[in-house]
Design a protein around this motif. Structure first.
Motif, short mmCIF file in Angstrom:
data_model
loop_
_atom_site.label_atom_id
_atom_site.label_comp_id
_atom_site.label_asym_id
_atom_site.label_seq_id
_atom_site.Cartn_x
_atom_site.Cartn_y
_atom_site.Cartn_z
N GLN A 36 0.83 -1.20 0.00
CA GLN A 36 0.00 0.00 0.00
C GLN A 36 0.87 1.26 0.00
O GLN A 36 0.62 2.20 -0.76
N ARG A 37 1.90 1.25 0.82
CA ARG A 37 2.74 2.44 0.98
C ARG A 37 3.61 2.69 -0.25
O ARG A 37 3.75 3.83 -0.71
N GLN A 38 4.20 1.63 -0.81
CA GLN A 38 5.14 1.79 -1.91
C GLN A 38 4.46 1.89 -3.27
O GLN A 38 4.91 2.63 -4.15
N TYR A 39 3.40 1.11 -3.46
CA TYR A 39 2.81 1.02 -4.79
C TYR A 39 1.38 1.54 -4.87
O TYR A 39 0.81 1.63 -5.96
N GLY A 40 0.79 1.83 -3.72
CA GLY A 40 -0.59 2.29 -3.72
C GLY A 40 -1.57 1.23 -4.18
O GLY A 40 -2.68 1.53 -4.63
N ALA A 41 -1.18 -0.03 -4.08
CA ALA A 41 -2.02 -1.14 -4.51
C ALA A 41 -2.80 -1.71 -3.33
O ALA A 41 -2.55 -1.37 -2.16
N ALA A 42 -3.74 -2.60 -3.63
CA ALA A 42 -4.52 -3.25 -2.58
C ALA A 42 -3.61 -4.11 -1.71
O ALA A 42 -2.68 -4.73 -2.21
N GLU A 43 -3.90 -4.14 -0.42
CA GLU A 43 -3.02 -4.86 0.51
C GLU A 43 -3.01 -6.37 0.26
O GLU A 43 -2.12 -7.06 0.72
N THR A 44 -4.00 -6.86 -0.49
CA THR A 44 -4.05 -8.29 -0.78
C THR A 44 -3.35 -8.66 -2.09
O THR A 44 -3.40 -9.82 -2.52
N LYS A 45 -2.67 -7.70 -2.75
CA LYS A 45 -2.06 -7.96 -4.05
C LYS A 45 -1.10 -9.15 -4.01
O LYS A 45 -1.24 -10.11 -4.79
N TYR A 46 -0.13 -9.12 -3.11
CA TYR A 46 0.86 -10.20 -3.06
C TYR A 46 0.28 -11.46 -2.43
O TYR A 46 0.75 -12.57 -2.73
N LEU A 47 -0.71 -11.31 -1.57
CA LEU A 47 -1.38 -12.48 -1.01
C LEU A 47 -2.02 -13.30 -2.13
O LEU A 47 -1.81 -14.52 -2.22
N LEU A 48 -2.78 -12.63 -2.99
CA LEU A 48 -3.46 -13.33 -4.08
C LEU A 48 -2.45 -13.94 -5.06
O LEU A 48 -2.64 -15.06 -5.54
#
Length: 390
Positions: A36-48
């Motif tokens: 979230q902090r570095q890429y502004g992406a959803a926190e579940t991005k790497y989880l998925l």
């Protein structure tokens, strides 16, 4: 296939599945804030993404568990694998995308492929085949080292290309795989011992030189800075030693039982990319020494199981494959733990089954599938022997 399922080696399958499950949980815990902090992406991005990698990994295990291993000994299959690998490694040196100082990834859209991960398994296939085909000559009194020139030359070229990327961790793993497999092939032990002594002497000499001398001309050399940071982490805390220092803080903060799942403070911007190389530091902080021992215990249990299967196998090719895979996983784990603990240089080596990454998960799952395959065939051979003597 049903018969094979009844004889599956649960001493391999269960630890593998447990480690993958722990990896999914810890990747989410370590990456949620960072992504979230570095890429502004959803926190579940790497989880998925990690879940997808694990599902693909399980499919890979199933495929290689049910594959006829003699296919990997076919010279045309080996030729295609080796040729494809060398093309990718050369491409990386010329056009590779540099990440953290190393051009180790080929980018295909949003997907990144790491050829040096696949190089480990391909090298094991190649060496096991070549050394098994020369098995009889190794046992003769007139053995000469020149009989080994072809496999050693090919392995050396592979290591050189990986080193030039530069991927020093991958280079070291390939070297140690080669050392163990060659020493296990039946050649006179004195040759292997000479290699081992030379390796230890080089490491000790290198450590002494870097510890006692300063080289201004290497101030901006990535690999050199990582080596200095491992020896003097707190002196380089604001530069190359940043990861190591924050990793040590995380380990100290976690204590015996940890601060609780999801409660790590070092992953909140202090420890760079905590879901990859340094995920063990997050585990140590959140789950403590107890959680760390569980994870490492499962990994080393798998390693010992692989070595044991290699020892018990009556098939030289299977034995060398097992030793190569066990060595790959053992060295990778040791390098990762050493970097996290600040006793070895940071080389970008991931923690097997736990760190985020698709290439690593696929290669390790391939290794697990092959070991399940070898375990089944070794057990079947043993049953046949017992029936014969009954």
């Amino acid at each position: 296939m049903r018969k094979k399922l009844r004889h599956v080696d649960y001493f391999i399958l269960v630890p593998y599945l447990v480690l993958c499950a722990i990896g999914i949980v810890m990747v989410y815990s370590a990456s949620a804030y960072w992504v979230q902090r570095q890429y502004g992406a959803a926190e579940t991005k790497y989880l998925l993404q990690q879940i997808v990698f694990v599902v693909l990994g399980i499919g890979t295990v199933f495929f290689f568990d049910n594959m006829a291993l003699k296919i990997l000994r076919n010279r045309w299959v080996l030729f295609v694998l080796m040729s494809g690998l060398f093309v990718m490694l050369v491409y990386l040196i010329i056009h590779g995308r540099a990440v953290n100082g190393a051009a180790a990834w080929i980018s295909i859209g949003s997907f990144r492929l790491q050829p040096s991960e696949f190089a480990k398994m391909i090298l094991i296939f190649y060496l096991a085949h070549m050394l098994t085909s020369r098995e009889d000559s190794f046992r003769q009194e007139n053995f000469r080292l020149r009989q080994m020139w072809q496999p050693l030359f090919i392995a050396g070229m592979m290591m050189l290309l990986v080193f030039v990327e530069p991927d020093t961790g991958g280079f070291a793993i390939l070297f140690l795989i080669t050392l163990v497999v060659v020493m296990s092939s039946g050649i006179p032990m004195r040759y292997g011992l000479l290699w081992l002594v030379a390796l230890i002497a080089t490491g000790v000499l290198g450590y002494y030189i870097v510890s006692h001398y300063h080289f201004p001309g290497l101030e901006h050399n990535y690999a050199y800075q990582r080596l200095v940071a491992a020896i003097h982490p707190f002196e380089k805390a604001n530069a190359a030693g940043n990861q190591v220092v924050n990793s040590l803080y995380a380990i100290n903060h976690g204590g015996l039982f940890g601060v609780g799942l999801g409660m790590s403070s070092q992953k909140l911007g202090y420890l760079p990319e905590p879901y990859t190389d340094f995920i063990l530091a997050v585990i140590a902080e959140e789950l403590g020494l107890v959680g760390t021992v569980v994870v490492l215990g499962l990994l080393f249990f798998l390693v010992m199981r692989f070595y044991l299967i290699g020892i018990r196998s009556k098939n030289t090719y299977h034995t060398l494959i097992a030793y190569g895979i066990a060595t790959m996983m053992f060295v990778q784990t040791v390098f990762n733990v050493g970097a996290v603990a600040g006793v070895l240089p940071v080389t970008g080596v991931t923690l097997p089954f736990i760190s985020y990454g698709g290439s690593s998960m696929i290669v390790l799952s391939m290794a697990v599938g092959i070991m399940l395959n070898i375990s089944y065939h070794s057990e079947r051979t043993q049953r046949k022997v017992e029936k014969t003597h009954a």
